[in-house]
Structure formats: C-alpha cells, structure tokens
Design an enzyme around this catalytic site. Sequence first.
Site, short mmCIF file in Angstrom:
data_model
loop_
_atom_site.label_atom_id
_atom_site.label_comp_id
_atom_site.label_asym_id
_atom_site.label_seq_id
_atom_site.Cartn_x
_atom_site.Cartn_y
_atom_site.Cartn_z
N HIS A 159 0.80 -1.21 0.00
CA HIS A 159 0.00 0.00 0.00
C HIS A 159 0.84 1.27 0.00
O HIS A 159 0.33 2.35 -0.30
CB HIS A 159 -0.94 0.01 1.21
CG HIS A 159 -2.04 -1.00 1.12
ND1 HIS A 159 -3.33 -0.67 0.79
CD2 HIS A 159 -2.03 -2.34 1.32
CE1 HIS A 159 -4.08 -1.76 0.79
NE2 HIS A 159 -3.32 -2.79 1.11
N ASP A 367 3.57 9.31 -1.27
CA ASP A 367 2.39 8.56 -0.82
C ASP A 367 2.13 7.42 -1.79
O ASP A 367 2.29 7.59 -3.01
CB ASP A 367 1.16 9.47 -0.76
CG ASP A 367 0.29 9.20 0.45
OD1 ASP A 367 0.40 8.10 1.02
OD2 ASP A 367 -0.49 10.07 0.83
#
Length: 465
Positions: A159, A367
């Site tokens: 992730h 991110d």
Amino acid sequence: MSRLVVVSNRTADPRKTAAGGLAVAVRESLQQTGGLWFGWSGKIRSETDAAAGQPDVRVQTTGSVTLATLDLDQRDYDTYYLGYANDVLWPVFHYRLDLANFDVRFAAGYRRVNQLFARKLMPLLRPDDLIWVHDYHLIPLAAELRAMGCTNRIGFFLHIPMPPPLIMAAIPEHEWLMRSLFAYDLVGFQAEADVTHFAHYVESEAQAHRLEPGRLRAFQRTLRVGAYPIGIDVDEFAGLAQGKEGREMFARMREEYSRRRLLIGVDRLDYSKGLPQRVHAFRELLAQYPENHNSATLIQIASPSREDVGAYDDLRRQMDSLCGEINGDYGELDWMPVRYIHRNVARKRLPGLYRASRVALVTPLRDGMNLVAKEFIAAQDPADPGMLVLSRFAGAAEQLTDALLVNPYDAQGTAQAIQRALTMPLDERINRHTRLTQRIREHDVHWWCASFLEALEHSGQEHDS
C-alpha cells in the site's frame, strides 16, 4: 469459489464504516467474497501471559466474515511494529533515510512476528483458499508459510510506495526482503512507477530476467507483478455526502464560512504527508495574493498517528508553531487563516466538509496512493465542483492528471496552483471534475479487488527451490 483469506497487521469489524484507507479496502473485499481476516488484535499481552507461552488465536464470526486475531508481547510490539515496520520500512519506503533506525534487534523481531503469524495462520487454512497479504508489515509472511508446506496461491499488495533500488539497498536486510517477495504468486503495487522501481531492483541486485510483461524470474522463482491502484466505493462515499451527518456538516460549514473560501486538508499527522510544506505554501499564497486576506481559510485536519514514535512529536510541535505564526501574522479579529485540528473527524462528516470546500490540498512528499484525493472528487457537487491540488509524488497523480499537479517542495509554485484553483472558471472546473470522476469510477475499490484476485487466481507460480 475459493475462500478468501485476508492477512493484515490489524483487523477491524468489516460491518463498520472504517476511517483508514486499508481498512476500507479490506472491508470491501471481504464483504464481496466472504472469508477469513487474520491479524493482530491491537492488544499487548501482560508479562505473565507472555511468560506462559505463545498467544492463542481468538476466532469470531462477524456477519459473513470470520475474524481471527492474536495479541502481541510488548517485546514484539516494540521491535516488529514500532521498530522495523515504522522505524525502518516506513521511512525508507517514503525516501526518508535520515529518519530510519537500523537496529539489528528490530529485524529479528520483524522476522519473529512474521513466523508467529505463519504458525498461527497455517492451521486455519483450507487447501483451496486464496490468501491476500497486505502491506509492509508482512513482506516475509509467504516465505514463512511456504517453509511450513503451504501451497496455496498467495498474493501480496504493497500500500505504500516502492522506493528506487539505491534507496532500498540502504536497508541492511534488503536482499532478504526482496527475496521474500518471490515466495508470492502475485505482488501488486499502487502505481506503475512502483512496479518499475521493483523491477529495476531485482534486475540490478538479483540479476532477474523479464520473461514477459508483468513476469519476473529471480531466486529460482517466477513472480507476477503489476500495478493495481486502489480506489474507493464512489457511490457509497457520494451517498455519505447526502446522508444526515454529511448534509449537516455541509450546511454548518456554509453558514459559518459564508464569507470565506475554504481550503481543506485531511491527513494523518505523518512526516510523509508534507504538512509543514503545505502550511508554508498557504503562507506564500497570502503573501503573493493579498486578495485572499480575510477570504481564504485553510482547515487542516491532522489525525493522531503513531504518537509513540519520536519523529511525530517533533512534527506536531512544528505544526503548532507554523499555524500559530500564520494566524498571528495574518489573522484578524473575525478571520483565522488556518484552523488546525489535531484529532479524528468522523468519516460520515467528511463528505460534507469536502463538498463545502473550494480547494482540497493533497500534497504529500511521498504517498502510495492517497484516497483523500478520490474522496474529495466523489463528494463534490457536479454543477459547482471544488478543485483538487495534488502532489505529483502521490500515487494518485498517475490517474488524476486533471487535478492541478504540484511539487510540494516548491512553496511558490504550490501557492500559484492554489490561486489558480481558487480563481478557476466554472466551466473548466466542471470539465476537469467530469474527467476526474470518470477515472475514480473506472478504477474503484470493486475494480481493485476483482482485478487483483482474478490475477491471483490465474497467476502461474513455479514452486521450485
């Protein structure tokens, strides 16, 4: 249909509306397919219990989903979670080598907990289960399961970002970590850039061969890799905007800030999110474009995160100082430029807050994806949508090219993009929003789940040694 087994660091009740990106995604997957969700309970065992032996697995049924959890000893929590996961992997994978702590005890604890997870999970598995392991906490889990004789198809999804080879190579155990990934049948990443970084690593460090697009061979194993950008349930989130709490929040914000233009930031308090840089850019906006005085208000929500890690204490003090300085230098009796909120806001209220905002600032330094960007788009009024200012270093930037993409390290450039968003004509905002909405619908959470599991079911793993 094979039973789905999801393994993650933490579990949660899949019937509840969760706040975090991973929790939402796992909940969606399990509600569609049913199955078993295995992970840490979030609890620490007492010294007495720890001395008595290994923890027992607690199993409970929640709707159609079975939850299986176990507690951790304090030592394991300190070395596996606080130590290796959050003091080594998290900073390195977010390109912050300066914040990494390569203590050898951390690596030992990380391996020990992954071995514990494998031992406790193995008796719960059925021969035809599909196993889906999530995130950086559990990179070596498949290797531990294989060592115990597990032949199930196992997929892994990262992730967070995958760093370039030279940054990854700063981890003392980097070869072992990457070798562990070849015990999976399929490894999924958030973005094509992550796939490229991984492929370059195994080609340079392990002399891997590309057999065909999406297949790599190294360590005498063949691995399928691909980008599976995670999404949201667009209809569900848009529905929250029309729900009672969403509508109340929207009405309250519109009434309280009727003479203001709202900018919104929603993040965990984490050094990867670029919060100080964002505040500097907002200050630059006020300095460059004085027409925003007494007009533009930034609401920055920074939810508490890993407060027992020292770097986060420093960040909190920095944010308190920066926000206070802006309010002291620019604020008026009836206008506070920055409303800084260091607490969680209920997910059901967020759509109303997004919908009332003219601009969303999603400007992380790095991110994996960032679902706030997609939630902001889903919550907008299509007839008068707000504009998304998005860091080019967020995984979402690969998909959301109609946002205003910025370099968060460039305060002046980001301020210019914010000003453009605040003054953008309605027809351009509508056109951009239409295209952005199309992208988040094409790759929503249902697509993410179905595409990954379909690829896992058809992946061809050679279990040779």
